[in-house]
Design a protein around this motif. Sequence first.
Motif, PDB file in Angstrom:
ATOM      1  N   ALA A 326       0.838  -1.207   0.000  1.00  0.00           N
ATOM      2  CA  ALA A 326       0.000   0.000   0.000  1.00  0.00           C
ATOM      3  C   ALA A 326       0.871   1.255   0.000  1.00  0.00           C
ATOM      4  O   ALA A 326       0.607   2.229  -0.713  1.00  0.00           O
ATOM      5  N   MET A 327       1.948   1.221   0.794  1.00  0.00           N
ATOM      6  CA  MET A 327       2.829   2.392   0.836  1.00  0.00           C
ATOM      7  C   MET A 327       3.516   2.604  -0.516  1.00  0.00           C
ATOM      8  O   MET A 327       3.661   3.730  -0.994  1.00  0.00           O
ATOM      9  N   LEU A 328       3.920   1.491  -1.133  1.00  0.00           N
ATOM     10  CA  LEU A 328       4.571   1.594  -2.454  1.00  0.00           C
ATOM     11  C   LEU A 328       3.638   2.254  -3.462  1.00  0.00           C
ATOM     12  O   LEU A 328       4.054   3.104  -4.251  1.00  0.00           O
ATOM     13  N   ARG A 329       2.383   1.823  -3.424  1.00  0.00           N
ATOM     14  CA  ARG A 329       1.401   2.364  -4.361  1.00  0.00           C
ATOM     15  C   ARG A 329       1.243   3.874  -4.168  1.00  0.00           C
ATOM     16  O   ARG A 329       1.068   4.619  -5.115  1.00  0.00           O
ATOM     17  N   GLU A 330       1.349   4.310  -2.939  1.00  0.00           N
ATOM     18  CA  GLU A 330       1.134   5.727  -2.640  1.00  0.00           C
ATOM     19  C   GLU A 330       2.393   6.560  -2.889  1.00  0.00           C
ATOM     20  O   GLU A 330       2.321   7.708  -3.319  1.00  0.00           O
ATOM     21  N   THR A 331       3.577   5.977  -2.603  1.00  0.00           N
ATOM     22  CA  THR A 331       4.805   6.799  -2.613  1.00  0.00           C
ATOM     23  C   THR A 331       5.836   6.380  -3.661  1.00  0.00           C
ATOM     24  O   THR A 331       6.718   7.154  -3.998  1.00  0.00           O
ATOM     25  N   GLY A 332       5.793   5.129  -4.132  1.00  0.00           N
ATOM     26  CA  GLY A 332       6.811   4.658  -5.085  1.00  0.00           C
ATOM     27  C   GLY A 332       8.145   4.375  -4.415  1.00  0.00           C
ATOM     28  O   GLY A 332       9.164   4.212  -5.099  1.00  0.00           O
ATOM     29  N   TRP A 333       8.176   4.301  -3.103  1.00  0.00           N
ATOM     30  CA  TRP A 333       9.444   4.074  -2.390  1.00  0.00           C
ATOM     31  C   TRP A 333       9.235   3.192  -1.163  1.00  0.00           C
ATOM     32  O   TRP A 333       8.191   3.266  -0.514  1.00  0.00           O
ATOM     33  N   LEU A 334      10.225   2.383  -0.863  1.00  0.00           N
ATOM     34  CA  LEU A 334      10.296   1.599   0.386  1.00  0.00           C
ATOM     35  C   LEU A 334      11.747   1.543   0.791  1.00  0.00           C
ATOM     36  O   LEU A 334      12.639   1.589  -0.063  1.00  0.00           O
ATOM     37  N   ASN A 335      11.970   1.356   2.098  1.00  0.00           N
ATOM     38  CA  ASN A 335      13.360   1.212   2.547  1.00  0.00           C
ATOM     39  C   ASN A 335      13.891  -0.174   2.181  1.00  0.00           C
ATOM     40  O   ASN A 335      13.128  -1.076   1.823  1.00  0.00           O
ATOM     41  N   PHE A 336      15.200  -0.307   2.291  1.00  0.00           N
ATOM     42  CA  PHE A 336      15.863  -1.543   1.863  1.00  0.00           C
ATOM     43  C   PHE A 336      15.260  -2.773   2.533  1.00  0.00           C
ATOM     44  O   PHE A 336      14.921  -3.762   1.886  1.00  0.00           O
ATOM     45  N   ARG A 337      15.110  -2.728   3.845  1.00  0.00           N
ATOM     46  CA  ARG A 337      14.667  -3.930   4.565  1.00  0.00           C
ATOM     47  C   ARG A 337      13.272  -4.370   4.125  1.00  0.00           C
ATOM     48  O   ARG A 337      13.008  -5.558   3.961  1.00  0.00           O
ATOM     49  N   MET A 338      12.394  -3.420   3.900  1.00  0.00           N
ATOM     50  CA  MET A 338      11.038  -3.796   3.493  1.00  0.00           C
ATOM     51  C   MET A 338      11.030  -4.307   2.047  1.00  0.00           C
ATOM     52  O   MET A 338      10.264  -5.194   1.697  1.00  0.00           O
ATOM     53  N   ARG A 409      -1.400   0.061  10.674  1.00  0.00           N
ATOM     54  CA  ARG A 409      -2.694   0.741  10.837  1.00  0.00           C
ATOM     55  C   ARG A 409      -2.771   1.992   9.974  1.00  0.00           C
ATOM     56  O   ARG A 409      -3.847   2.407   9.555  1.00  0.00           O
ATOM     57  N   ARG A 410      -1.615   2.556   9.724  1.00  0.00           N
ATOM     58  CA  ARG A 410      -1.634   3.736   8.849  1.00  0.00           C
ATOM     59  C   ARG A 410      -2.021   3.344   7.417  1.00  0.00           C
ATOM     60  O   ARG A 410      -2.801   4.022   6.762  1.00  0.00           O
ATOM     61  N   TRP A 411      -1.455   2.221   6.946  1.00  0.00           N
ATOM     62  CA  TRP A 411      -1.631   1.870   5.532  1.00  0.00           C
ATOM     63  C   TRP A 411      -2.783   0.913   5.266  1.00  0.00           C
ATOM     64  O   TRP A 411      -3.231   0.790   4.119  1.00  0.00           O
ATOM     65  N   LEU A 412      -3.241   0.212   6.302  1.00  0.00           N
ATOM     66  CA  LEU A 412      -4.347  -0.738   6.110  1.00  0.00           C
ATOM     67  C   LEU A 412      -5.491  -0.345   7.041  1.00  0.00           C
ATOM     68  O   LEU A 412      -5.490  -0.708   8.218  1.00  0.00           O
ATOM     69  N   PRO A 413      -6.474   0.391   6.530  1.00  0.00           N
ATOM     70  CA  PRO A 413      -7.543   0.887   7.403  1.00  0.00           C
ATOM     71  C   PRO A 413      -8.212  -0.233   8.211  1.00  0.00           C
ATOM     72  O   PRO A 413      -8.543  -0.030   9.380  1.00  0.00           O
ATOM     73  N   ALA A 414      -8.371  -1.430   7.630  1.00  0.00           N
ATOM     74  CA  ALA A 414      -9.051  -2.511   8.360  1.00  0.00           C
ATOM     75  C   ALA A 414      -8.306  -2.861   9.646  1.00  0.00           C
ATOM     76  O   ALA A 414      -8.925  -3.273  10.634  1.00  0.00           O
ATOM     77  N   MET A 415      -6.991  -2.674   9.654  1.00  0.00           N
ATOM     78  CA  MET A 415      -6.197  -3.050  10.824  1.00  0.00           C
ATOM     79  C   MET A 415      -6.463  -2.118  12.019  1.00  0.00           C
ATOM     80  O   MET A 415      -6.096  -2.422  13.138  1.00  0.00           O
ATOM     81  N   ARG A 416      -7.090  -0.983  11.748  1.00  0.00           N
ATOM     82  CA  ARG A 416      -7.323  -0.026  12.846  1.00  0.00           C
ATOM     83  C   ARG A 416      -8.301  -0.589  13.871  1.00  0.00           C
ATOM     84  O   ARG A 416      -8.300  -0.197  15.017  1.00  0.00           O
ATOM     85  N   LYS A 417      -9.139  -1.509  13.410  1.00  0.00           N
ATOM     86  CA  LYS A 417     -10.134  -2.085  14.337  1.00  0.00           C
ATOM     87  C   LYS A 417      -9.593  -3.323  15.055  1.00  0.00           C
ATOM     88  O   LYS A 417     -10.218  -3.833  15.967  1.00  0.00           O
ATOM     89  N   VAL A 418      -8.440  -3.821  14.608  1.00  0.00           N
ATOM     90  CA  VAL A 418      -7.915  -5.067  15.180  1.00  0.00           C
ATOM     91  C   VAL A 418      -7.234  -4.788  16.515  1.00  0.00           C
ATOM     92  O   VAL A 418      -6.362  -3.925  16.593  1.00  0.00           O
ATOM     93  N   PRO A 419      -7.648  -5.494  17.571  1.00  0.00           N
ATOM     94  CA  PRO A 419      -7.005  -5.258  18.880  1.00  0.00           C
ATOM     95  C   PRO A 419      -5.521  -5.642  18.849  1.00  0.00           C
ATOM     96  O   PRO A 419      -5.115  -6.506  18.054  1.00  0.00           O
TER      97      PRO A 419
END
Length: 511
Positions: A326-338, A409-419
């Motif tokens: 999701a972050m890639l789709r929005e920004t076109g960048w990821l750090n090396f480890r990811m 939770r920032r990139w996957l809205p559904a995760m915001r509800k997950v405890p």
Amino acid sequence: MSYSLVWLKRDLRWQDHAAMSAAARNGPFACLYVIEPGLWQQPDMAASHYHFIVESLRSLYAALRAMGGQLLILHGDIISVLNALYDHSPFHTMHSHEETGNGWTYERDRQVAVWCREKNVQWQEHRQFGVVRGLRDRNRWQTAWETEMAKPLQTLPESLQWQKLPFDVQVPAAAALGLHQADPPSRQPGGRQQGLQALNTFAEERCMQYRGGISSPLSAPTACSRISPYLSYGCISMRETVQSVRRLLLKLPEQESRQRGGLQAFQSRLYWHCHFIQKLESEPEIEFQPMHRGYTGLREDGWNPLHFQLLTEGRTGWPLVDACVAMLRETGWLNFRMRAMLVSVAAYPLWLHWRDVGCWLATQFVDYEPGIHWSQMQMQSGTTGMNVPRIYNPLKQARDHDPHGRFVRRWLPAMRKVPDSWLFEPWKMPPVMQQQLGFTLGQELPQPPVELEQATRLAKQRLFAVRGQPEVRAAKAAVIEKHGSRVSRTDKPKRKPRQTLPEVVQASLFE
Ligand SMILES: Cc1cc2nc3c(=O)[nH]c(=O)nc-3n(C[C@H](O)[C@H](O)[C@H](O)COP(=O)(O)OP(=O)(O)OC[C@H]3O[C@@H](n4cnc5c(N)ncnc54)[C@H](O)[C@@H]3O)c2cc1C
């Protein structure tokens, strides 16, 4: 009067530009960039690359105009464009930088060489990085890199003789080139000023977070330099980057250890940039074939289209993996480890071949640099034969680098509800709880298509079965001889002699 032509490719600047500097010292010259339809049809090219390039061209166009010059931007296949220019006003020499591009640009350069011979045009290719064309001996590579980086920056003479040519700028829309992918809305903008700004803010301040900040996807966007696309398209030169960092290091008071540490670690990455590109330069086949040919056939027959679809749509069910997509789709960048983790998940539990995954990722990374990309794809998929395969478990990565779930939770809205207690394996939530929270497993919360540990174990067994074959073991030395780093053996101040060099050296890249 005849003139020289400067053909710009992945070197969109005029500063420290060996090709332009050589042409300008030789009398009248014209500068050309060609938008080649054939290139944009390749599976590793994307609209985001094109938009970044067009923005960078715009800033270069303005800069050359301010100097009284002209940047020709023409659309068409290179041979037709060269013919059109030559028919209008013949040129005697063409200058460009050596390009370590993909298979298509490699083949295109061969055709250009033939054209130049036929027209009696001298084509001079200049080195732009620490990458050595026709390298025979890897042992002296680092010394050559140091020599290249220490050379004075290339300058233009004070008085420039521009050859003006009556051609209008041609910049087709991305869609006209068949580029229909979405441009990441928060992508880094192209242009030299933007590149310098990234470098300067990093060197002066952000580098203090570099050590310790580059692994987590939360801190990495600001802790990393973010100069990668500007190096990939040549908006800034490697030499000017290395020199500016070294100048700053010399000036820094001893007690500024955080800044010093950050800059030193960053400097070693600049070296790795060229080290990885050298592999593709020395062996262009590694874009398509395993670096160690003994791994041919390892994953070719096991292609699972569903796994690929889930990965590329960010619906694998492993929250950190899907959040990275999701972050890639929005920004076109990821750090090396990811990036490494995405490839690892693709190559091991999902058992996908690196070539198709690599083409997809190339279209996602705005900074796509074929030499780094294909070497890294192979390294993270275990097909170089010389690196100890490093398999990133996405659940462990999440626990280590996003323990409170802020990133997912920032990139996957559904995760915001997950405890919190179900943050890493939400698909394991009891059905009653899912119902209470309004989830349907397989919809808002995808279920991983394989059991992670079991699938990874099986993948490892398959890889190690190949790795253990006597003929595969025997062929490893030749791969190391050709591509392995020699940093700790020959050029680095000697501390402890080590035997398993490439593995030892690579460890610094896994921070
Ligand atoms: C599978 C995979 C594919 C990759 N594809 C690319 C690519 O297409 N283009 C690209 O520039 N980088 C690629 N990288 C390397 C690395 O992830 C990026 O260079 C880095 O994330 C870019 O961000 P930055 O400029 O802030 O990096 P920083 O950490 O600030 O590093 C500064 C520069 O050093 C170089 N560099 C950093 N890390 C590496 C590395 N591990 N190997 C080689 N050079 C490095 C880059 O030029 C980078 O811009 C890839 C890594 C992986 C695992």
